[in-house]
Design a protein around this motif. Structure first.
Motif, short mmCIF file in Angstrom:
data_model
loop_
_atom_site.label_atom_id
_atom_site.label_comp_id
_atom_site.label_asym_id
_atom_site.label_seq_id
_atom_site.Cartn_x
_atom_site.Cartn_y
_atom_site.Cartn_z
N LYS A 195 0.85 -1.18 0.00
CA LYS A 195 0.00 0.00 0.00
C LYS A 195 0.89 1.23 0.00
CE LYS A 195 -3.87 2.16 2.29
NZ LYS A 195 -4.94 2.01 3.26
N VAL A 196 0.42 2.32 -0.60
CA VAL A 196 1.17 3.56 -0.66
C VAL A 196 0.36 4.67 -0.01
CG1 VAL A 196 2.24 5.27 -2.19
CG2 VAL A 196 2.29 2.85 -2.81
N ILE A 197 1.03 5.42 0.87
CA ILE A 197 0.41 6.60 1.46
C ILE A 197 1.27 7.81 1.13
CG2 ILE A 197 -0.75 5.40 3.35
CD1 ILE A 197 1.55 6.31 5.20
N GLU A 198 0.66 8.97 1.12
CA GLU A 198 1.38 10.20 0.84
C GLU A 198 1.52 11.00 2.13
OE1 GLU A 198 1.19 13.83 -2.42
OE2 GLU A 198 -0.10 12.07 -2.62
N VAL A 199 2.73 11.47 2.39
CA VAL A 199 3.02 12.17 3.64
C VAL A 199 3.78 13.46 3.32
CG1 VAL A 199 4.27 12.04 5.83
CG2 VAL A 199 3.12 10.02 4.94
N LEU A 200 3.43 14.53 4.02
CA LEU A 200 4.15 15.80 3.91
C LEU A 200 4.92 16.00 5.21
CD1 LEU A 200 1.20 17.97 2.59
CD2 LEU A 200 2.93 16.81 1.24
N ALA A 201 6.18 16.44 5.10
CA ALA A 201 6.99 16.67 6.30
C ALA A 201 7.93 17.84 6.04
CB ALA A 201 7.78 15.42 6.65
N ASN A 202 8.46 18.41 7.13
CA ASN A 202 9.41 19.50 6.98
C ASN A 202 10.55 19.40 7.97
OD1 ASN A 202 8.59 20.72 9.43
ND2 ASN A 202 6.96 21.80 8.39
N SER A 203 11.55 20.23 7.76
CA SER A 203 12.73 20.28 8.62
C SER A 203 13.38 21.65 8.48
CB SER A 203 13.73 19.20 8.21
OG SER A 203 14.98 19.41 8.83
N GLU A 204 14.04 22.08 9.51
CA GLU A 204 14.81 23.32 9.45
C GLU A 204 16.22 23.08 8.94
OE1 GLU A 204 14.52 25.11 13.31
OE2 GLU A 204 12.40 25.57 13.06
N LYS A 205 16.62 21.79 8.79
CA LYS A 205 17.99 21.44 8.41
C LYS A 205 18.17 21.17 6.92
CE LYS A 205 18.93 19.23 12.84
NZ LYS A 205 19.29 17.96 13.48
N SER A 206 17.37 20.20 6.37
CA SER A 206 17.59 19.77 4.99
C SER A 206 16.41 18.94 4.50
CB SER A 206 18.86 18.91 4.90
OG SER A 206 18.68 17.70 5.61
N ASP A 245 13.75 29.11 5.26
CA ASP A 245 13.23 28.90 6.61
C ASP A 245 13.07 27.41 6.90
OD1 ASP A 245 12.04 29.60 9.13
OD2 ASP A 245 10.07 29.27 8.22
N LYS A 246 12.33 26.70 6.03
CA LYS A 246 12.09 25.28 6.23
C LYS A 246 12.14 24.54 4.90
CE LYS A 246 9.47 25.51 10.41
NZ LYS A 246 8.37 26.26 10.90
N TYR A 247 12.67 23.32 4.97
CA TYR A 247 12.70 22.42 3.83
C TYR A 247 11.49 21.51 3.93
CZ TYR A 247 17.57 23.87 3.49
OH TYR A 247 18.71 24.60 3.37
N ARG A 248 10.79 21.34 2.82
CA ARG A 248 9.59 20.51 2.81
C ARG A 248 9.71 19.40 1.78
NH1 ARG A 248 4.70 24.95 2.89
NH2 ARG A 248 4.88 25.48 5.11
N VAL A 249 9.15 18.24 2.12
CA VAL A 249 9.09 17.13 1.17
C VAL A 249 7.67 16.55 1.15
CG1 VAL A 249 11.51 16.43 1.28
CG2 VAL A 249 9.89 15.46 2.89
N ASN A 250 7.29 16.11 -0.01
CA ASN A 250 6.06 15.36 -0.22
C ASN A 250 6.54 13.98 -0.64
OD1 ASN A 250 3.93 14.06 -1.53
ND2 ASN A 250 2.99 15.96 -2.14
N VAL A 251 6.33 12.97 0.20
CA VAL A 251 6.85 11.64 -0.07
C VAL A 251 5.72 10.62 -0.18
CG1 VAL A 251 9.05 12.10 1.04
CG2 VAL A 251 7.22 11.07 2.37
N LYS A 252 5.99 9.56 -0.94
CA LYS A 252 5.10 8.43 -1.02
C LYS A 252 5.78 7.28 -0.29
CE LYS A 252 2.69 9.85 -5.12
NZ LYS A 252 2.17 9.45 -6.41
N ILE A 253 5.13 6.77 0.74
CA ILE A 253 5.69 5.70 1.56
C ILE A 253 4.98 4.39 1.22
CG2 ILE A 253 5.97 4.83 3.91
CD1 ILE A 253 6.25 7.74 4.82
N THR A 254 5.76 3.38 0.84
CA THR A 254 5.22 2.08 0.49
C THR A 254 5.46 1.10 1.64
OG1 THR A 254 5.75 2.51 -1.83
CG2 THR A 254 5.31 0.20 -1.21
N PHE A 255 4.41 0.38 2.00
CA PHE A 255 4.54 -0.61 3.07
C PHE A 255 3.76 -1.86 2.72
CE2 PHE A 255 1.00 2.12 4.11
CZ PHE A 255 0.03 1.30 4.63
N GLU A 256 4.20 -2.96 3.32
CA GLU A 256 3.57 -4.25 3.07
C GLU A 256 2.42 -4.47 4.07
OE1 GLU A 256 4.78 -8.97 2.81
OE2 GLU A 256 6.34 -7.45 2.86
N ILE A 257 1.29 -4.91 3.55
CA ILE A 257 0.13 -5.21 4.39
C ILE A 257 0.24 -6.63 4.91
CG2 ILE A 257 -2.38 -5.43 4.43
CD1 ILE A 257 -2.48 -3.28 2.28
N ASP A 258 0.03 -6.79 6.20
CA ASP A 258 0.08 -8.13 6.82
C ASP A 258 -1.06 -9.01 6.36
OD1 ASP A 258 2.35 -7.53 8.29
OD2 ASP A 258 1.18 -6.75 9.96
#
Length: 66
Positions: free
Chosen positions: A5-16, A53-66
């Motif tokens: 399954k794939v979910i989309e996540v937004l995250a940020n950081s002040e570093k990179s 100010d902040k670095y942002r990423v929009n990532v797609k995370i893939t994981f296996e369903i049990d």
């Protein structure tokens, strides 16, 4: 046969962008098991007073369903 399954996540950081990606994986792993891969879909920054100010990423995370 594995089901993924794939979910989309937004995250940020002040570093990179790399740190923002780590933040996304770390937070997602608190509620999602069996993360297999991360695809960085988009990168951006916010600007404050003429500097990054902040670095942002929009990532797609893939994981296996049990």
């Amino acid at each position: 046969m594995a089901v993924l399954k794939v979910i989309e996540v937004l995250a940020n950081s002040e570093k990179s962008w790399e740190d923002a990606t780590r933040n996304a994986v770390k937070k997602a792993s608190t509620s999602v098991n069996n993360i297999k891969s991360v695809y960085i879909n988009e990168q951006s920054v916010t600007v404050k007073n003429g500097d990054v100010d902040k670095y942002r990423v929009n990532v797609k995370i893939t994981f296996e369903i049990d």
